[in-house]
Design an enzyme around this catalytic site. Structure first.
Site, mmCIF file in Angstrom:
data_model
loop_
_atom_site.group_PDB
_atom_site.id
_atom_site.type_symbol
_atom_site.label_atom_id
_atom_site.label_comp_id
_atom_site.label_asym_id
_atom_site.label_seq_id
_atom_site.Cartn_x
_atom_site.Cartn_y
_atom_site.Cartn_z
ATOM 1 C CG ASP A 56 39.136 45.605 36.050
ATOM 2 O OD1 ASP A 56 39.437 44.728 35.699
ATOM 3 O OD2 ASP A 56 40.026 46.504 36.873
ATOM 4 C CB SER A 57 39.329 41.697 31.556
ATOM 5 O OG SER A 57 38.225 41.443 31.773
ATOM 6 C CG ASP A 95 36.717 43.246 38.331
ATOM 7 O OD1 ASP A 95 37.274 43.206 39.504
ATOM 8 O OD2 ASP A 95 37.727 42.976 37.526
ATOM 9 C CE LYS A 125 37.847 39.988 39.601
ATOM 10 N NZ LYS A 125 39.122 40.926 39.409
ATOM 11 C CD GLU A 127 43.130 44.278 40.163
ATOM 12 O OE1 GLU A 127 44.151 44.830 40.017
ATOM 13 O OE2 GLU A 127 42.579 43.955 39.047
ATOM 14 C CD GLU A 194 45.388 38.172 36.360
ATOM 15 O OE1 GLU A 194 44.286 38.474 36.737
ATOM 16 O OE2 GLU A 194 45.600 38.646 34.996
#
Ligand code: KIV
Length: 293
Positions: A56-57, A95, A125, A127, A194
């Protein structure tokens, strides 16, 4: 010495989550890069990198937002489809964007399913630590592999008070280790660490059976990931300390665009080799016809 993509063995097999686990067991480093479009996915796949993350960057490096929060499921699925058309051997991970897995377990499972069913991904993925263990369990129970992501979790940037390293004191480090163990227990096949201290990341990596993929987490992780736009020098806003820039494509692009502009303005582009012509006979007939009018 660098390897040209065409020199890579043609016998490469599709990378699976099991293959990553085996790499960890053999002590081989895992490689992961982000991609958001077809040509980049094609090139990364040909280079032999193990995993492509449609991160999602993309909100920051492609869409120009100041953080990842505005990214939607539609944005993600659109870019995942493009990547899936370009990459056939790397493990493809989509993501899950902000608010696609936090509201309810049911919504999280349905959204995770879309990445596989509609966008050609192999895994997702998400978070978060222990607070996401139930969601991970539910998604995994549907046969969808989940990669966890702890430490600096950009979707919580407002709660963390900025993009800052995590796990710097005893209490925070203990919590990260517990989160890692709980996510493994919930069924994650791998974890991104991270921006956490290198010694802590190494300790977590040793305690886990599943592979860890570090970004700003030192060399003791089982693998490394970087955002491709940082690797290529394509993101001009800032470069985090943990990035190694392997090219300066922002500069190269600016050079190419300025050269195009100069050529057009000097009328040296297009040249004859860039143009098509009519046969003389046809052309002469047209000129005669035009003159007669
Ligand atoms: O969105 C992303 O690109 C990521 C990586 C930095 C791991 O989450």
């Amino acid at each position: 010495m660098s390897t040209h993509p065409s020199d890579l063995p043609q016998t490469r097999k599709k990378v699976t989550t099991l293959a990553l686990r085996r790499k960890k067991q053999r002590g081989e480093a895992i490689t992961m890069l982000t991609a958001y479009d077809y040509p980049t996915a094609l090139s990364i796949d040909q280079s032999g990198v193990d995993v492509i993350l449609v991160g999602d960057s993309l909100g920051m490096v492609v869409l120009g937002y100041s953080n990842t929060l505005p990214v939607t499921m539609d944005d993600m699925l659109h870019h995942c489809r493009a990547v899936a058309r370009g990459a056939h051997l790397a493990l493809l991970i989509g993501d899950m964007p902000f608010m696609s897995y936090q509201v309810s377990i049911q919504e999280a499972v349905r959204n995770a399913g879309c990445f596989l069913q509609e966008a050609g991904m192999d895994a997702v993925k998400l978070e978060g630590g222990n607070e996401r263990a139930d969601v991970v369990r539910a998604i995994v129970s549907c046969g969808i592999p989940v990669m966890g992501h702890i430490g600096l979790t950009p979707q919580s940037v407002n709660q963390l008070g900025g993009f800052r390293p995590q796990g710097l004191n005893l209490e925070a480090a203990r919590r990260l280790l517990q989160d890692a163990l709980q996510l493994q227990e919930a069924g994650c096949f791998s974890l991104v660490l991270e921006s956490v201290p290198a010694r802590l990341a190494e300790l977590i990596s040793k305690r886990l059976e599943i592979p860890t993929i570090g970004i700003g987490a030192g060399v003791g992780c089982d693998g490394q990931v970087l955002v491709t736009h940082d690797v290529l020098g394509l993101f001009d806003r800032f470069t985090p300390r943990f990035v190694k820039k392997y090219a300066d494509l922002h500069f190269e692009m600016a050079r190419a665009f300025a050269a195009f502009k100069a050529d057009v303005e000097a009328r040296s582009f297009p040249a004859q080799e860039h143009s098509v012509e009519m046969p003389d006979e046809e052309w002469n007939a047209l000129v005669a016809e035009d003159r007669a009018k």
